[in-house]
Design a protein around this motif. Structure first.
Motif, PDB file in Angstrom:
ATOM      1  N   PRO A   1       0.811  -1.227   0.000  1.00 23.85           N
ATOM      2  CA  PRO A   1       0.000   0.000   0.000  1.00 23.85           C
ATOM      3  C   PRO A   1       0.841   1.273   0.000  1.00 23.85           C
ATOM      4  O   PRO A   1       0.320   2.351  -0.284  1.00 23.85           O
ATOM      5  N   SER A   2       2.143   1.164   0.301  1.00 26.10           N
ATOM      6  CA  SER A   2       3.002   2.346   0.377  1.00 26.10           C
ATOM      7  C   SER A   2       3.568   2.763  -0.975  1.00 26.10           C
ATOM      8  O   SER A   2       4.075   3.872  -1.112  1.00 26.10           O
ATOM      9  N   VAL A   3       3.502   1.869  -1.970  1.00 27.44           N
ATOM     10  CA  VAL A   3       4.246   2.081  -3.207  1.00 27.44           C
ATOM     11  C   VAL A   3       3.313   2.118  -4.410  1.00 27.44           C
ATOM     12  O   VAL A   3       2.392   1.302  -4.530  1.00 27.44           O
ATOM     13  N   ASP A   4       3.570   3.034  -5.303  1.00 30.13           N
ATOM     14  CA  ASP A   4       2.900   3.137  -6.596  1.00 30.13           C
ATOM     15  C   ASP A   4       3.943   2.845  -7.665  1.00 30.13           C
ATOM     16  O   ASP A   4       4.878   3.629  -7.861  1.00 30.13           O
TER      17      ASP A   4
ATOM     18  N   GLN B   1      10.309  -0.921 -18.027  1.00 32.12           N
ATOM     19  CA  GLN B   1      10.628   0.453 -17.624  1.00 32.12           C
ATOM     20  C   GLN B   1       9.562   0.868 -16.621  1.00 32.12           C
ATOM     21  O   GLN B   1       8.375   0.876 -16.916  1.00 32.12           O
ATOM     22  N   ALA B   2      10.008   1.154 -15.402  1.00 32.94           N
ATOM     23  CA  ALA B   2       9.051   1.449 -14.336  1.00 32.94           C
ATOM     24  C   ALA B   2       9.607   2.522 -13.417  1.00 32.94           C
ATOM     25  O   ALA B   2      10.817   2.657 -13.251  1.00 32.94           O
ATOM     26  N   ASP B   3       8.698   3.264 -12.816  1.00 35.66           N
ATOM     27  CA  ASP B   3       9.044   4.289 -11.838  1.00 35.66           C
ATOM     28  C   ASP B   3       8.463   3.901 -10.486  1.00 35.66           C
ATOM     29  O   ASP B   3       7.304   3.481 -10.394  1.00 35.66           O
ATOM     30  N   ILE B   4       9.261   4.052  -9.437  1.00 35.04           N
ATOM     31  CA  ILE B   4       8.822   3.736  -8.083  1.00 35.04           C
ATOM     32  C   ILE B   4       8.462   5.029  -7.367  1.00 35.04           C
ATOM     33  O   ILE B   4       9.306   5.914  -7.220  1.00 35.04           O
ATOM     34  N   GLN B   5       7.216   5.143  -6.932  1.00 39.25           N
ATOM     35  CA  GLN B   5       6.741   6.338  -6.239  1.00 39.25           C
ATOM     36  C   GLN B   5       6.212   5.937  -4.869  1.00 39.25           C
ATOM     37  O   GLN B   5       5.446   4.985  -4.751  1.00 39.25           O
ATOM     38  N   VAL B   6       6.628   6.644  -3.844  1.00 34.12           N
ATOM     39  CA  VAL B   6       6.290   6.310  -2.464  1.00 34.12           C
ATOM     40  C   VAL B   6       5.364   7.368  -1.882  1.00 34.12           C
ATOM     41  O   VAL B   6       5.688   8.557  -1.877  1.00 34.12           O
TER      42      VAL B   6
ATOM     43  N   PHE C   1       8.814   9.738  -8.758  1.00 33.58           N
ATOM     44  CA  PHE C   1       9.897   8.753  -8.825  1.00 33.58           C
ATOM     45  C   PHE C   1      11.261   9.386  -8.553  1.00 33.58           C
ATOM     46  O   PHE C   1      12.168   8.721  -8.057  1.00 33.58           O
ATOM     47  N   ASP C   2      11.435  10.665  -8.878  1.00 40.94           N
ATOM     48  CA  ASP C   2      12.708  11.340  -8.615  1.00 40.94           C
ATOM     49  C   ASP C   2      12.892  11.643  -7.127  1.00 40.94           C
ATOM     50  O   ASP C   2      14.000  11.985  -6.696  1.00 40.94           O
TER      51      ASP C   2
END
Length: 666
Positions: free
Chosen positions: A108-111, A121-126, A131-132
């Motif tokens: 639930p913490s991560v998009d 190709q993926a971006d990790i958003q918290v 993602f940056d």
């Protein structure tokens, strides 16, 4: 002869205090614990203790016979805040998870915003951040790419290598605006060799070979893999190679040496990945990472650590595949070097640590940076390139931390300063934890963090994009409360949080026809809550059941802008997981999710649309017996049409199957 181990406290703060390694001990030899952590790390999670059973004597000491301790000691992570577990190795064996991206997506913490299938190709958003704004660490080493967060997650490891993934907040280092995702690698067992083969729809193939050896305090773990697909849509095929080696040496006199090195080569058709107006995009990246860490106990209560790391990345981006005549290819050649040193002292007053880290970032590019006096002749992959632009920067952090555990309470705090070309900036964090019951723990924390603009934010001016070289660092103040209840096989967690963000960087446009521009939103305050309830058992038909939900909202409207990143957070995310084992080595697992993204996007037909709510269902049917396991995975069983990035269609139903064989030394 009896060994005596200190009895655990009623409420164990082991992941905040003493950490490191336990030497492979045998009866009649000293069992030595080396203090490795700065102020927080986790000791040997999922550790197996093989040998004679332990028993207690009258004063609570534990008598053990000959033992062999097998586990994955997490490298020290610089934070005093409680980590949030995102994934453990047991999750992978019973769930339809094939990639690290898939493993993170159930938290639930991560998009995880993917642009193609199988994590190409993926971006990790918290927690609503971009993602940056998320630092990526591998075994406690920061490998964040300062050119762009799109490449940060391109690490040369597969899910088979990973023993756990945690979210670490309150990092006293520049770049962890929303925290750090720490990926920990470790062998599945002390000595083994394992091979995995998969095949499926869209010409999908995957092969993995991994193994480990151990002798006289030395452990060597290695893995290599190949993954490819012809693509689920036009120009979405990819080929990916990974190779990774981690070696550790434990010495009573010299301490612990931890080395890792890896290489990745990735090519993929980027159908509209960065602009829907150009469906023939293509990208080729190659990455080398390496690090060396030394930790040792200098005196009874004094320990030290020194580490150095290097990341090399080449990138070739083609807006029009195989045709540079209209739009020249973009070439980037980046170097990221970092070093860290700290000294820790344990006393009756608690644990105190002082340290610092240094980072050097450099880039040669055909589009990013300031114009060079004369072109730099170099390479990008196997091609000769004349780089006309370049840039560099350095950043350093100095910090002091202290923590103290007393009975059912624990208090910790840290303070530091970040030094860069933008000036000095304060970084700090604090946490108070209390365990009123053995099964219940409560914690309240705050942290102040920042991140510098990437080279892409500052300089990427190309067709459809206008950068801003005057951007300033972002900073945030985050407040969080957490509650965890664990009783037997059941667990419940809840965590509300609030983040005050300042000088937020985003790429925006005023209309569907306009260019994307790098701009600085003055503020963006984010509030959210995460909750989960789960059941896990090693016996019976029902092995695992979990429900989780997260909600995010901000006080910032779109102001007439179409946001590419900062305002397109996952507003609602609900995930349900279940695994049943009817017997005979068979198991069935399902993961279902419901997602609603905030914001809007510019579609290919130049209209502005809102993100729709969508639901996904993934299934795994597996069978295992001794050294062999076989499985069939079906992803997106309902064939749902959905977008992680606006207008960029994700795969429909994707079926694949695999077999894994493991040969271990008893």
């Amino acid at each position: 002869m009896t060994k005596r181990i200190r009895k655990a406290e009623p409420f164990a703060f082991s992941h905040w205090s003493r950490a490191g390694y336990a030497s492979f001990a045998s009866l009649g030899k000293e069992v030595k614990i080396c203090v490795l952590s700065v102020t927080m790390s986790i000791v040997l999670p999922a550790t197996e203790v093989k040998g004679q059973e332990a028993s207690r004597d009258t004063d609570g000491a534990i008598k053990i016979g000959e033992v062999d301790i097998v586990g994955d000691a997490i490298a020290p992570v610089p934070s005093i805040l409680t980590p949030v577990k995102l994934f453990t190795r047991t999750d992978e064996t019973s769930s339809p998870l094939q990639t690290i991206e898939a493993a993170l997506s159930v938290s639930p913490s991560v998009d995880v915003r993917q642009r193609g299938g199988k994590g190409v190709q993926a971006d990790i958003q918290v927690r609503g951040a971009s993602f940056d704004q998320t630092m990526i660490m591998l075994n406690g080493i920061n490998f964040t790419d300062v050119r762009t967060g799109h490449q940060t997650h391109s690490l040369p490891i597969d899910l088979d290598c990973v023993s756990s993934i945690s979210l670490i907040e309150g990092i006293t280092a520049t770049g962890a605006f929303s925290g750090a995702v720490n990926i920990v690698t470790a062998p599945a067992m002390p000595e083994y060799i394992s091979a995995r083969l998969e095949a499926g729809a869209y010409g999908y193939m995957y092969a993995n070979l991994s193994g480990a050896v151990k002798k006289s305090g030395f452990t060597l773990f290695g893995a290599s893999s190949f993954r490819k697909s012809d693509g689920y849509a036009e120009n979405t095929g990819f080929v990916n190679y990974n190779a990774f080696v981690r070696g550790t040496y434990h010495s009573r006199k010299c301490g612990v040496f931890d080395m890792q090195i890896g290489y990745q080569n990735r090519t993929f058709g980027a159908n509209g990945f960065y602009s829907l107006a150009y469906p023939d995009q293509y990208e080729h990246t190659s990455t080398i990472i390496s690090s060396l860490r030394w930790c040792a106990t200098l005196h009874d209560n004094l320990s030290a650590s020194i580490s150095a790391a290097y990341r090399k990345n080449y990138d070739r981006f083609e807006l029009i595949r195989d045709d540079p005549s209209e739009v020249p290819f973009n070439y980037h050649n980046t170097d990221n070097f970092s070093a860290e040193i700290w000294l820790s002292c344990l006393s009756v007053a608690g644990k105190s640590t002082i340290g610092g880290n240094f980072g050097y970032n450099h880039i040669f590019s055909t589009v990013l940076g300031e114009p060079l006096g004369r072109p730099h002749r170099g390479v990008c992959g196997n091609r000769g390139v004349e780089y006309e632009k370049g840039g560099m920067r350095t950043v350093g952090d100095i910090w002091l931390r202290h923590s103290k555990t007393s009975g059912k309470f624990r208090i910790g705090g840290s303070a530091g300063v970040s030094l860069s070309s933008y000036g000095a900036d304060a970084i700090c964090s604090a946490e108070v934890a209390y365990a009123p019951l053995e099964a219940l723990s409560l914690a309240a924390s705050f942290s102040r963090s920042n991140r510098l603009p990437t080279f892409t934010d500052l300089y990427y001016t190309a067709k459809g994009y206008v950068a801003n070289p005057d951007l300033k660092p972002e900073d945030a103040m985050t407040y969080r409360f957490s509650m965890t209840f664990r009783q037997g096989s059941f667990s419940v967690t809840a965590s509300p949080y609030y983040r005050q963000g300042r000088n937020i960087i985003d790429w925006v446009k005023t209309s569907a026809e306009a260019d994307w521009r790098s701009m600085q939103i003055t503020s963006l305050n984010t509030a959210g809550v995460e909750a989960s309830a789960g059941y896990a058992s090693e016996s019976g038909v029902l092995r695992e059941a979990e429900l989780s939900y997260s909600y995010i909202t901000t006080d910032k409207g779109d102001n007439g802008y179409i946001s590419k990143y900062a305002l397109d957070y996952l507003k609602h995310k609900g995930v349900a997981r279940i695994t049943v084992s009817p017997g005979g080595g068979f198991s069935i697992s399902a993961t279902a999710s419901v997602n609603k993204r905030n914001g809007n996007y510019a579609a290919a037909d130049k209209t502005v649309k809102e993100y729709d709510l969508y639901a996904l269902l993934d299934l795994r049917f597996s069978w295992s017996r001794k050294a062999v396991s076989m499985y069939i995975d079906a992803e997106n069983v309902t064939n749902t049409l959905y977008f992680c990035y606006g207008g960029l269609k994700m795969p429909g139903v994707w079926v694949s199957g695999g077999i894994k064989y493991t040969l271990s030394r008893k």
